[in-house]
Scaffold this motif. Structure first.
Motif, short mmCIF file in Angstrom:
data_model
loop_
_atom_site.label_atom_id
_atom_site.label_comp_id
_atom_site.label_asym_id
_atom_site.label_seq_id
_atom_site.Cartn_x
_atom_site.Cartn_y
_atom_site.Cartn_z
N GLU A 118 0.73 -1.13 0.00
CA GLU A 118 -0.15 0.00 0.04
C GLU A 118 0.86 1.26 -0.13
OE1 GLU A 118 -3.19 2.45 -0.31
OE2 GLU A 118 -3.22 0.27 -0.45
N SER A 119 2.00 1.25 0.63
CA SER A 119 2.68 2.38 0.66
C SER A 119 3.52 2.82 -0.66
CB SER A 119 4.14 2.28 1.82
OG SER A 119 5.00 1.04 1.61
N ASP A 120 3.86 1.77 -1.33
CA ASP A 120 4.09 1.94 -2.89
C ASP A 120 2.90 2.70 -3.63
OD1 ASP A 120 6.85 0.37 -2.97
OD2 ASP A 120 5.51 -1.15 -2.65
N TYR A 121 1.62 2.37 -3.49
CA TYR A 121 0.68 3.07 -4.20
C TYR A 121 0.54 4.48 -3.86
CZ TYR A 121 -0.18 -1.71 -5.95
OH TYR A 121 -0.22 -2.95 -6.87
N VAL A 122 0.92 4.73 -2.48
CA VAL A 122 0.52 5.99 -2.17
C VAL A 122 1.67 6.82 -2.59
CG1 VAL A 122 1.01 7.50 0.21
CG2 VAL A 122 -0.60 5.35 0.16
N PHE B 98 4.19 -4.83 -14.10
CA PHE B 98 3.90 -3.47 -13.45
C PHE B 98 4.47 -2.77 -14.73
CE2 PHE B 98 4.37 0.44 -11.47
CZ PHE B 98 3.36 0.82 -10.62
N VAL B 99 3.59 -1.74 -15.12
CA VAL B 99 3.95 -0.80 -16.16
C VAL B 99 3.80 0.82 -15.84
CG1 VAL B 99 3.46 -0.08 -18.61
CG2 VAL B 99 3.09 -2.48 -17.87
N PHE B 100 4.93 1.36 -15.75
CA PHE B 100 4.98 2.87 -15.76
C PHE B 100 4.28 3.45 -17.24
CE2 PHE B 100 8.00 1.83 -12.75
CZ PHE B 100 7.73 2.28 -11.55
N THR B 101 3.21 4.02 -17.01
CA THR B 101 2.51 4.30 -18.37
C THR B 101 3.27 6.09 -18.69
OG1 THR B 101 0.74 5.23 -17.45
CG2 THR B 101 0.74 2.78 -18.32
N HIS B 102 3.48 6.36 -20.08
CA HIS B 102 3.76 7.81 -20.44
C HIS B 102 5.08 8.08 -19.79
CE1 HIS B 102 -0.17 7.55 -22.17
NE2 HIS B 102 -0.70 7.08 -20.87
N TYR C 275 8.79 -9.60 -3.80
CA TYR C 275 8.89 -8.22 -3.64
C TYR C 275 8.53 -7.67 -2.05
CZ TYR C 275 8.05 -3.14 -4.46
OH TYR C 275 7.96 -1.72 -4.26
N ASN C 276 9.60 -6.97 -1.57
CA ASN C 276 10.51 -6.15 -1.89
C ASN C 276 11.70 -6.55 -1.32
OD1 ASN C 276 10.32 -5.58 0.93
ND2 ASN C 276 10.26 -3.37 0.36
N GLN C 277 12.03 -7.82 -1.34
CA GLN C 277 13.36 -8.56 -0.74
C GLN C 277 14.37 -8.79 -2.07
OE1 GLN C 277 14.10 -9.12 2.44
NE2 GLN C 277 12.11 -8.03 2.55
N SER C 278 14.00 -8.50 -3.33
CA SER C 278 14.69 -8.60 -4.17
C SER C 278 14.42 -7.63 -5.54
CB SER C 278 14.82 -10.03 -4.95
OG SER C 278 13.69 -10.42 -5.62
N GLY C 279 15.49 -7.01 -6.00
CA GLY C 279 15.26 -5.91 -7.13
C GLY C 279 14.98 -6.80 -8.63
N ILE D 153 9.46 2.93 -5.94
CA ILE D 153 10.09 4.48 -6.39
C ILE D 153 11.68 4.07 -6.67
CG2 ILE D 153 10.77 6.65 -5.70
CD1 ILE D 153 7.59 6.06 -6.58
N SER D 154 12.28 3.22 -5.95
CA SER D 154 13.55 2.84 -6.15
C SER D 154 13.88 2.13 -7.62
CB SER D 154 14.05 1.82 -5.17
OG SER D 154 14.22 2.34 -3.82
#
Length: 135
Positions: free
Chosen positions: A6-10, A28-32, A55-59, A119-120
């Motif tokens: 949830e903190s990621d979506y915030v 997961f797609v970052f658009t535009h 997630y979020n134990q490995s990049g 965000i990382s």
């Protein structure tokens, strides 16, 4: 079940970042995503990342872009696939071309389990697309 915390979506919403996601594919797609001027043949692209089950134990070491990006200079982009290349991803009828980039360059550090977040990942993508020769 959502792909992220949830903190990621915030954090995404606070930064007005637009996205789509597929829980089934773990995409997961970052658009535009707006590209730096004068580097690529496109002003913007969509950037797909695969979110690992732990997630979020490995990049992640890869991301995929749609449409296929080329430099305006014509110089090839290292460790980036062309359409039809191995390990490209197809989602919603679009072929996303793979970029292989790693989390261990001295200037960008390593993935910090339990501390790094979406965000990382976004910052890493931003760094890689701004510096297309860096791997």
């Amino acid at each position: 079940m959502p792909l992220l915390f949830e903190s990621d979506y915030v954090k995404l919403n606070e930064r007005n970042l637009t996205y789509e996601e597929s829980e089934t594919d773990r995409f997961f797609v970052f658009t535009h995503y707006v590209l730096a001027s004068g580097i690529y043949n496109q002003p913007a692209c969509d950037v797909l990342v695969v979110i690992p089950p732990n997630y979020n134990q490995s990049g992640n070491d890869m991301f995929w872009t749609y449409p296929h990006l080329r430099r305006v200079s014509g110089v090839p982009i290292p460790a980036a696939n062309n359409p039809g290349g191995g390990d490209n991803r197809v989602w919603n009828g679009r072929e996303y071309c793979r970029w292989s980039r790693h989390w261990n360059p001295p200037s960008k550090g390593v993935w910090r389990p339990g501390r790094d977040d979406i965000i990382s990942i976004y910052r890493r993508i931003d760094w890689a697309l701004t510096n297309p020769d860096a791997q």
